[in-house]
Motif scaffolding. Structure first.
Motif, PDB file in Angstrom:
ATOM      1  N   THR A  73      -0.690  -7.797   6.515  1.00  0.00           N
ATOM      2  CA  THR A  73      -1.212  -6.507   6.965  1.00  0.00           C
ATOM      3  C   THR A  73      -0.106  -5.667   7.585  1.00  0.00           C
ATOM      4  O   THR A  73       0.015  -4.470   7.301  1.00  0.00           O
ATOM      5  N   PHE A  74       0.702  -6.274   8.436  1.00  0.00           N
ATOM      6  CA  PHE A  74       1.818  -5.563   9.062  1.00  0.00           C
ATOM      7  C   PHE A  74       2.821  -5.106   8.010  1.00  0.00           C
ATOM      8  O   PHE A  74       3.281  -3.960   8.035  1.00  0.00           O
ATOM      9  N   ASP A  75       3.155  -5.988   7.068  1.00  0.00           N
ATOM     10  CA  ASP A  75       4.090  -5.626   6.002  1.00  0.00           C
ATOM     11  C   ASP A  75       3.575  -4.438   5.194  1.00  0.00           C
ATOM     12  O   ASP A  75       4.333  -3.519   4.869  1.00  0.00           O
ATOM     13  N   ALA A  76       2.294  -4.451   4.859  1.00  0.00           N
ATOM     14  CA  ALA A  76       1.709  -3.359   4.071  1.00  0.00           C
ATOM     15  C   ALA A  76       1.747  -2.045   4.861  1.00  0.00           C
ATOM     16  O   ALA A  76       2.042  -0.986   4.292  1.00  0.00           O
ATOM     17  N   ALA A  77       1.476  -2.122   6.150  1.00  0.00           N
ATOM     18  CA  ALA A  77       1.500  -0.908   6.975  1.00  0.00           C
ATOM     19  C   ALA A  77       2.911  -0.335   7.062  1.00  0.00           C
ATOM     20  O   ALA A  77       3.097   0.879   6.962  1.00  0.00           O
ATOM     21  N   ILE A  78       3.897  -1.182   7.231  1.00  0.00           N
ATOM     22  CA  ILE A  78       5.282  -0.722   7.324  1.00  0.00           C
ATOM     23  C   ILE A  78       5.752  -0.169   5.982  1.00  0.00           C
ATOM     24  O   ILE A  78       6.455   0.841   5.925  1.00  0.00           O
ATOM     25  N   ARG A  79       5.355  -0.792   4.891  1.00  0.00           N
ATOM     26  CA  ARG A  79       5.771  -0.311   3.557  1.00  0.00           C
ATOM     27  C   ARG A  79       5.170   1.047   3.219  1.00  0.00           C
ATOM     28  O   ARG A  79       5.689   1.764   2.375  1.00  0.00           O
ATOM     29  N   LYS A  80       4.057   1.407   3.862  1.00  0.00           N
ATOM     30  CA  LYS A  80       3.470   2.734   3.634  1.00  0.00           C
ATOM     31  C   LYS A  80       4.360   3.836   4.217  1.00  0.00           C
ATOM     32  O   LYS A  80       4.285   4.975   3.791  1.00  0.00           O
ATOM     33  N   ILE A  81       5.188   3.478   5.173  1.00  0.00           N
ATOM     34  CA  ILE A  81       6.084   4.457   5.794  1.00  0.00           C
ATOM     35  C   ILE A  81       7.400   4.424   5.011  1.00  0.00           C
ATOM     36  O   ILE A  81       8.416   3.921   5.480  1.00  0.00           O
ATOM     37  N   SER A  82       7.363   4.958   3.795  1.00  0.00           N
ATOM     38  CA  SER A  82       8.530   4.833   2.929  1.00  0.00           C
ATOM     39  C   SER A  82       9.121   6.166   2.495  1.00  0.00           C
ATOM     40  O   SER A  82      10.271   6.219   2.103  1.00  0.00           O
TER      41      SER A  82
END
Length: 149
Positions: A73-82
């Motif tokens: 979940t954390f990885d997906a949230a951070i990857r959205k900030i691309s």
């Protein structure tokens, strides 16, 4: 590409990325410096500064998402900030939160807020100028993560 060559490209996303790293270091240091006050509001904003610094590390150094054990979940949230615009928004939100620290009393946390807003402006300028996001090779962007894993 050396750091000097990266800055010579005049891509504002590189400037934003390095300003973000500076903001991360500043937020961590100022969070430590101000957490020993007896003002509960300032202590809360110091904790938010630590959280912002933690998030910035993962936003700006993509290699850490591969090597640090974090949740999906954390990885997906951070990857959205691309993109440049999402990074500008993230930095603007973190900067605004730090500016609200003056509710308790004015402290040096404002310096972290100013640097966060400058990073947001760099990313916004990159987006407005139509520059593609280019991650610094020094920080693990542009294929460095794929070479290691």
């Amino acid at each position: 590409m050396t750091l000097k060559e990266e800055f010579a490209t005049r891509n504002f996303s590189i400037y934003g990325q390095w300003t973000g790293i500076l903001a991360m270091i500043l937020l961590f240091a100022l969070g430590i410096a101000n957490i020993f006050t007896f003002n509960v509001v300032i202590i809360i904003f110091c904790a938010l500064a630590f959280v912002s610094a933690f998030v910035i590390v993962f936003i700006e150094i993509p290699l850490l998402l591969r090597i640090c054990p974090t949740s999906a979940t954390f990885d997906a949230a951070i990857r959205k900030i691309s993109t440049n615009y999402t990074r500008a928004l993230a930095y603007a939100v973190m900067g605004t939160v730090q500016f609200l620290s003056i509710i308790g009393r004015p402290t040096s946390l404002i310096a972290g807020a100013v640097v966060l807003i400058i990073a947001a402006l760099f990313y916004a300028l990159a987006g407005i100028k139509g520059q593609a996001f280019v991650g610094s090779k020094t920080l693990g962007g542009q294929g460095v993560a794929q070479m290691i894993v």
